[in-house]
Write a protein that holds these residues in place. Sequence first.
Motif, PDB file in Angstrom:
ATOM      1  N   PHE A  30       0.849  -1.192   0.000  1.00  0.00           N
ATOM      2  CA  PHE A  30       0.000   0.000   0.000  1.00  0.00           C
ATOM      3  C   PHE A  30       0.885   1.242   0.000  1.00  0.00           C
ATOM      4  O   PHE A  30       1.789   1.364   0.822  1.00  0.00           O
ATOM      5  N   LEU A  31       0.615   2.156  -0.946  1.00  0.00           N
ATOM      6  CA  LEU A  31       1.365   3.406  -1.022  1.00  0.00           C
ATOM      7  C   LEU A  31       0.400   4.580  -0.971  1.00  0.00           C
ATOM      8  O   LEU A  31      -0.589   4.622  -1.710  1.00  0.00           O
ATOM      9  N   ASP A  32       0.688   5.537  -0.121  1.00  0.00           N
ATOM     10  CA  ASP A  32      -0.143   6.728   0.016  1.00  0.00           C
ATOM     11  C   ASP A  32       0.084   7.659  -1.174  1.00  0.00           C
ATOM     12  O   ASP A  32       0.978   7.437  -1.998  1.00  0.00           O
ATOM     13  N   ASP A  33      -0.711   8.727  -1.244  1.00  0.00           N
ATOM     14  CA  ASP A  33      -0.634   9.631  -2.402  1.00  0.00           C
ATOM     15  C   ASP A  33       0.367  10.764  -2.213  1.00  0.00           C
ATOM     16  O   ASP A  33       0.598  11.542  -3.141  1.00  0.00           O
ATOM     17  N   ASP A  34       0.984  10.862  -1.053  1.00  0.00           N
ATOM     18  CA  ASP A  34       1.968  11.927  -0.825  1.00  0.00           C
ATOM     19  C   ASP A  34       3.360  11.343  -0.539  1.00  0.00           C
ATOM     20  O   ASP A  34       4.098  11.840   0.293  1.00  0.00           O
ATOM     21  N   ILE A  35       3.673  10.282  -1.262  1.00  0.00           N
ATOM     22  CA  ILE A  35       4.977   9.628  -1.098  1.00  0.00           C
ATOM     23  C   ILE A  35       5.757   9.685  -2.405  1.00  0.00           C
ATOM     24  O   ILE A  35       5.200   9.920  -3.474  1.00  0.00           O
ATOM     25  N   VAL A  36       7.055   9.476  -2.298  1.00  0.00           N
ATOM     26  CA  VAL A  36       7.936   9.314  -3.460  1.00  0.00           C
ATOM     27  C   VAL A  36       8.703   8.011  -3.272  1.00  0.00           C
ATOM     28  O   VAL A  36       9.306   7.779  -2.215  1.00  0.00           O
ATOM     29  N   VAL A  37       8.642   7.137  -4.281  1.00  0.00           N
ATOM     30  CA  VAL A  37       9.391   5.884  -4.255  1.00  0.00           C
ATOM     31  C   VAL A  37      10.760   6.138  -4.868  1.00  0.00           C
ATOM     32  O   VAL A  37      10.863   6.567  -6.017  1.00  0.00           O
ATOM     33  N   ALA A  95       4.859  -2.615   8.856  1.00  0.00           N
ATOM     34  CA  ALA A  95       4.874  -1.155   8.932  1.00  0.00           C
ATOM     35  C   ALA A  95       6.050  -0.673   9.763  1.00  0.00           C
ATOM     36  O   ALA A  95       6.557  -1.402  10.626  1.00  0.00           O
ATOM     37  N   VAL A  96       6.453   0.559   9.505  1.00  0.00           N
ATOM     38  CA  VAL A  96       7.486   1.194  10.323  1.00  0.00           C
ATOM     39  C   VAL A  96       6.850   1.666  11.625  1.00  0.00           C
ATOM     40  O   VAL A  96       5.847   2.390  11.615  1.00  0.00           O
ATOM     41  N   GLU A  97       7.421   1.250  12.733  1.00  0.00           N
ATOM     42  CA  GLU A  97       6.921   1.689  14.030  1.00  0.00           C
ATOM     43  C   GLU A  97       7.431   3.096  14.319  1.00  0.00           C
ATOM     44  O   GLU A  97       8.579   3.427  14.003  1.00  0.00           O
ATOM     45  N   THR A  98       6.590   3.907  14.932  1.00  0.00           N
ATOM     46  CA  THR A  98       6.930   5.327  15.112  1.00  0.00           C
ATOM     47  C   THR A  98       7.189   5.692  16.570  1.00  0.00           C
ATOM     48  O   THR A  98       6.929   6.817  16.992  1.00  0.00           O
ATOM     49  N   CYS A  99       7.725   4.744  17.325  1.00  0.00           N
ATOM     50  CA  CYS A  99       8.040   5.053  18.722  1.00  0.00           C
ATOM     51  C   CYS A  99       9.491   4.728  19.040  1.00  0.00           C
ATOM     52  O   CYS A  99       9.884   4.720  20.203  1.00  0.00           O
ATOM     53  N   ARG A 100      10.300   4.460  18.024  1.00  0.00           N
ATOM     54  CA  ARG A 100      11.639   3.930  18.273  1.00  0.00           C
ATOM     55  C   ARG A 100      12.766   4.811  17.722  1.00  0.00           C
ATOM     56  O   ARG A 100      13.917   4.433  17.775  1.00  0.00           O
ATOM     57  N   GLY A 101      12.430   5.965  17.168  1.00  0.00           N
ATOM     58  CA  GLY A 101      13.455   6.820  16.600  1.00  0.00           C
ATOM     59  C   GLY A 101      13.941   7.892  17.554  1.00  0.00           C
ATOM     60  O   GLY A 101      13.367   8.123  18.617  1.00  0.00           O
ATOM     61  N   GLU A 102      14.999   8.568  17.147  1.00  0.00           N
ATOM     62  CA  GLU A 102      15.553   9.647  17.955  1.00  0.00           C
ATOM     63  C   GLU A 102      14.826  10.968  17.718  1.00  0.00           C
ATOM     64  O   GLU A 102      14.983  11.919  18.477  1.00  0.00           O
ATOM     65  N   ASP A 103      14.038  11.020  16.659  1.00  0.00           N
ATOM     66  CA  ASP A 103      13.314  12.233  16.299  1.00  0.00           C
ATOM     67  C   ASP A 103      12.118  12.399  17.241  1.00  0.00           C
ATOM     68  O   ASP A 103      11.171  11.615  17.211  1.00  0.00           O
ATOM     69  N   ASN A 104      12.155  13.426  18.072  1.00  0.00           N
ATOM     70  CA  ASN A 104      11.107  13.614  19.072  1.00  0.00           C
ATOM     71  C   ASN A 104       9.781  14.071  18.482  1.00  0.00           C
ATOM     72  O   ASN A 104       8.750  14.008  19.154  1.00  0.00           O
ATOM     73  N   CYS A 126       3.124   1.252  21.213  1.00  0.00           N
ATOM     74  CA  CYS A 126       3.793   1.874  20.069  1.00  0.00           C
ATOM     75  C   CYS A 126       2.839   2.054  18.903  1.00  0.00           C
ATOM     76  O   CYS A 126       2.048   1.157  18.570  1.00  0.00           O
ATOM     77  N   ALA A 127       2.910   3.217  18.265  1.00  0.00           N
ATOM     78  CA  ALA A 127       2.137   3.465  17.055  1.00  0.00           C
ATOM     79  C   ALA A 127       2.962   3.049  15.838  1.00  0.00           C
ATOM     80  O   ALA A 127       4.141   2.714  15.949  1.00  0.00           O
ATOM     81  N   TRP A 128       2.345   3.069  14.679  1.00  0.00           N
ATOM     82  CA  TRP A 128       3.021   2.718  13.431  1.00  0.00           C
ATOM     83  C   TRP A 128       2.505   3.637  12.331  1.00  0.00           C
ATOM     84  O   TRP A 128       1.547   4.393  12.514  1.00  0.00           O
ATOM     85  N   ALA A 129       3.161   3.588  11.185  1.00  0.00           N
ATOM     86  CA  ALA A 129       2.903   4.575  10.137  1.00  0.00           C
ATOM     87  C   ALA A 129       2.089   4.006   8.985  1.00  0.00           C
ATOM     88  O   ALA A 129       2.359   2.917   8.483  1.00  0.00           O
ATOM     89  N   TYR A 130       1.111   4.787   8.558  1.00  0.00           N
ATOM     90  CA  TYR A 130       0.465   4.588   7.263  1.00  0.00           C
ATOM     91  C   TYR A 130       1.367   5.199   6.189  1.00  0.00           C
ATOM     92  O   TYR A 130       2.188   6.064   6.461  1.00  0.00           O
ATOM     93  N   GLY A 131       1.151   4.816   4.955  1.00  0.00           N
ATOM     94  CA  GLY A 131       1.834   5.471   3.843  1.00  0.00           C
ATOM     95  C   GLY A 131       2.607   4.508   2.984  1.00  0.00           C
ATOM     96  O   GLY A 131       2.632   4.611   1.762  1.00  0.00           O
ATOM     97  N   MET A 132       3.256   3.524   3.634  1.00  0.00           N
ATOM     98  CA  MET A 132       3.940   2.450   2.931  1.00  0.00           C
ATOM     99  C   MET A 132       3.815   1.218   3.816  1.00  0.00           C
ATOM    100  O   MET A 132       4.488   1.100   4.842  1.00  0.00           O
ATOM    101  N   ASN A 133       2.908   0.360   3.445  1.00  0.00           N
ATOM    102  CA  ASN A 133       2.618  -0.815   4.257  1.00  0.00           C
ATOM    103  C   ASN A 133       2.582  -2.055   3.389  1.00  0.00           C
ATOM    104  O   ASN A 133       2.130  -2.007   2.243  1.00  0.00           O
ATOM    105  N   VAL A 134       3.062  -3.155   3.946  1.00  0.00           N
ATOM    106  CA  VAL A 134       2.947  -4.458   3.297  1.00  0.00           C
ATOM    107  C   VAL A 134       1.831  -5.215   4.007  1.00  0.00           C
ATOM    108  O   VAL A 134       1.899  -5.430   5.222  1.00  0.00           O
ATOM    109  N   PHE A 135       0.804  -5.602   3.260  1.00  0.00           N
ATOM    110  CA  PHE A 135      -0.312  -6.315   3.862  1.00  0.00           C
ATOM    111  C   PHE A 135      -0.344  -7.760   3.374  1.00  0.00           C
ATOM    112  O   PHE A 135      -0.369  -8.016   2.166  1.00  0.00           O
ATOM    113  N   ASP A 136      -0.335  -8.693   4.316  1.00  0.00           N
ATOM    114  CA  ASP A 136      -0.504 -10.102   4.021  1.00  0.00           C
ATOM    115  C   ASP A 136      -2.007 -10.375   4.014  1.00  0.00           C
ATOM    116  O   ASP A 136      -2.634 -10.460   5.079  1.00  0.00           O
TER     117      ASP A 136
END
Length: 206
Positions: A17-24, A43-52, A79-89
Amino acid sequence: MLFSLNQLFPSLNKVVFLDDDIVVQRDLSPLWEIDLEGKVNGAVETCRGEDNWVMSKRFRTYFNFSHPVIDRSLDPDECAWAYGMNVFDLEAWRKTNIRDTYHFWLKENLKAGLTLWKFGTLPPALIAFRGHVHGIDPSWHMLGLGYQESTDIESVKKAAVIHYNGQCKPWLDIAFKNLQPFWTKHVNYSNDFIRNCHILEPLYDR
């Protein structure tokens, strides 16, 4: 539509799944080889980075924990995760009640006068996909290009998918000038659709 993917594509086993505001920016085919370990959503989890700002999102960011329905149902530290680039089984998805859970919580929010979470599609999805998410490497999906100008340029260059989530979309005048070229370099400004949408080539690109 997202929550009907497993029904819309009955003959498919997996989708990206790719969102409409992304660049591959690079080949995404290796995503097919990621072992999701029986989970539905890679999905990329959004609670594990250094970016506050972008990568420090937990459930407390999205939900109203002062409401008793949320307080007794969810963990603010989850932990939350990101929409925008997701692999769905889709095979794994068909074995779950994710869609029903999503609709249940939409109804609960209506009953509560739309007070259970902030506006957006991510909060109810966070609930629906609980227990069904497999974290993938953050280099697959870099977030926040529409939120903050201080995004690390080298990291942007290396990311497979960059996501202009946030208000400063690259096609708007308020876009961050240092991040906008990663999108504009792919735009055909002579295309009739682009011209009809009044998307103009930035002065610095001319």
